[in-house]
Design an enzyme around this catalytic site. Structure first.
Site, short mmCIF file in Angstrom:
data_model
loop_
_atom_site.label_atom_id
_atom_site.label_comp_id
_atom_site.label_asym_id
_atom_site.label_seq_id
_atom_site.Cartn_x
_atom_site.Cartn_y
_atom_site.Cartn_z
N HIS A 104 -5.07 7.56 -2.48
CA HIS A 104 -6.13 6.68 -2.00
C HIS A 104 -7.31 6.69 -2.97
O HIS A 104 -7.73 7.76 -3.43
CB HIS A 104 -6.64 7.14 -0.62
CG HIS A 104 -5.70 6.81 0.50
ND1 HIS A 104 -5.36 7.72 1.46
CD2 HIS A 104 -5.04 5.66 0.81
CE1 HIS A 104 -4.53 7.15 2.34
NE2 HIS A 104 -4.31 5.91 1.95
N HIS B 22 0.84 -1.21 0.00
CA HIS B 22 0.00 0.00 0.00
C HIS B 22 0.88 1.26 0.00
O HIS B 22 0.65 2.18 -0.80
CB HIS B 22 -0.90 -0.05 1.24
CG HIS B 22 -1.79 1.13 1.42
ND1 HIS B 22 -3.17 1.03 1.40
CD2 HIS B 22 -1.53 2.44 1.66
CE1 HIS B 22 -3.70 2.23 1.61
NE2 HIS B 22 -2.71 3.10 1.77
N GLU B 23 1.89 1.30 0.88
CA GLU B 23 2.74 2.48 0.96
C GLU B 23 3.60 2.65 -0.29
O GLU B 23 3.81 3.77 -0.77
CB GLU B 23 3.61 2.43 2.22
CG GLU B 23 2.85 2.37 3.53
CD GLU B 23 1.78 3.43 3.67
OE1 GLU B 23 1.91 4.52 3.07
OE2 GLU B 23 0.81 3.18 4.40
N HIS C 230 1.67 4.39 -2.93
CA HIS C 230 1.71 5.84 -2.79
C HIS C 230 3.02 6.40 -3.33
O HIS C 230 3.05 7.38 -4.08
CB HIS C 230 1.57 6.24 -1.32
CG HIS C 230 0.21 6.02 -0.75
ND1 HIS C 230 -0.95 6.26 -1.46
CD2 HIS C 230 -0.19 5.57 0.48
CE1 HIS C 230 -1.99 5.98 -0.70
NE2 HIS C 230 -1.56 5.57 0.47
#
EC number: 3.4.24.21
Length: 377
Positions: free
Chosen positions: A146, A136-137, A140
């Protein structure tokens, strides 16, 4: 009407560890994403893309074995399905990679990452992260926002503000940022919060309008994979950008197949260049892709723009253009960086690959676009 919206860019995204339910794969969502060609919510400015599809990283401290394994597992997963590669930065290669992710794995550091390549050292905190949270990170850091912060999210989900912890409500705001919605909403995205994220009770903070499941995944969704490869196309068929010392594509010649952090003596002589069809470049006055910059595509009058840049270019970022697929008749919003206007265009044709080309920069029409009007100055 479908469109692409551009905003101003926030620099930091905070997220949370995924719960046990998050480790499950929602097969129906994945198959639906493939049918719809679902993409996601990304940073639109080329400056925030990593150079040559390569993401350098290092550890801020000596990580526990389980944290290092989580990072390496996340990297292996991303590399296996995208055109990206990760390079661990060390004392030998550090000068080659001045822009890098510094991974902080200390307990209590939380989970957070900056959006895209920010220049120099940028931290990614994984102290409270599972393997999926690390993916997830990294999403980014690659350049993805998101999914639930998209400008069109209210057509797909409901945010229950009264159930969200007050100190976390900013994480649910629609982005007022430089971002781009690509195609449909991706419920299965690794960047989408789960139903009970930051809830003050047993009640959900996010529900979907159509009953679609969210927050159940085992890695990047098909939409995430499409999105990353949209942002970072393959370099296997990369053509050369050719720089010339004189106008009119004459004089000394310098060929670039990939980005160059330092042009050396040629930087004072650049007067014209040839950019292959489907490519763009960003010219920087400073080395290592920093300082004042100007952007050029294969459709621009490069000699005129280089003249205005005072013939002083120290580094060049070569970009293979993103796949541009659309539907004829759709209306798009274009942020014109050359005049700082927000302009409205109608898509009127596609090429043989069913893709569209660059927007005109002077409020005119071209083979792909019909200029409609300016929204604001």
């Amino acid at each position: 009407m479908k469109n692409i919206i551009i905003y101003l860019l926030p620099t930091y995204i905070f997220s949370v560890s995924l719960n046990a339910n998050d480790d499950m794969c929602d097969t129906d969502s994945y198959e639906e994403n493939m049918r719809m060609q679902v993409y996601s919510h990304i940073v639109s400015d080329f400056r925030y893309k990593w150079i040559n599809n390569t993401i350098p990283y290092q550890f801020d401290n000596t990580p526990p074995v389980r944290k290092r394994e989580a990072v390496l597992s996340a990297i292996q997963h991303i590399e296996s399905v995208t055109n990206l590669k990760f390079i661990e930065r060390n004392n030998i290669n550090k000068d080659k990679y001045p822009d890098f992710i510094n991974i902080n794995s200390e307990d209590g550091s939380g989970c957070s990452a900056k959006i895209g390549r920010r220049g120099g050292e940028q931290f990614m905190k994984i102290g409270g992260c599972t393997r999926l949270s690390v993916v997830h990170e990294f999403a980014h850091a690659i350049g993805m926002f998101h999914e639930h912060n998209r400008s069109d999210r209210d057509s797909y989900i409901t945010i229950h503000w009264d159930r969200i912890r007050k100190d976390k409500r900013q994480n649910f705001q629609i982005n007022g940022s430089e971002s781009e919605n690509i195609r449909g909403y991706d419920y299965a995205s690794i960047t989408h919060y789960s139903t009970h994220t930051f809830s003050t009770s047993a009640w959900p903070t996010i529900t979907t309008l159509n009953g679609e499941k969210i927050g159940r995944r085992d890695g990047l969704s098909m939409g995430d994979i499409y999105t990353i490869n949209y942002m970072y196309p393959s370099y296997t068929d990369h053509k050369e950008v050719v720089l010339y010392s004189d106008k009119g594509h004459k004089g000394k010649k310098y060929k670039l197949k990939n980005s160059s952090p330092l042009l050396g003596d040629f930087s004072k002589e650049l007067s014209s260049l040839i950019i292959p069809d489907g490519f763009s470049v960003i010219l920087y006055k400073s080395a290592n892709y920093t300082g004042e910059y100007t952007s050029l595509s294969y459709m621009d009058d490069n000699a005129q723009i280089i003249d205005s840049f005072n013939n002083n270019v120290s580094s060049v970022h070569v970009i293979k253009s993103q796949t541009q697929r659309g539907v004829i008749g759709d209306v798009y919003i274009y942020e014109n960086q050359y005049n700082n206007d927000t302009e409205l265009f109608k898509l009127i044709s596609l090429d043989q690959k069913n893709e569209y080309g660059h927007f005109p920069i002077n409020k005119s029409n071209n083979q792909y676009w019909k200029y409609l009007r300016t929204l604001k100055n």
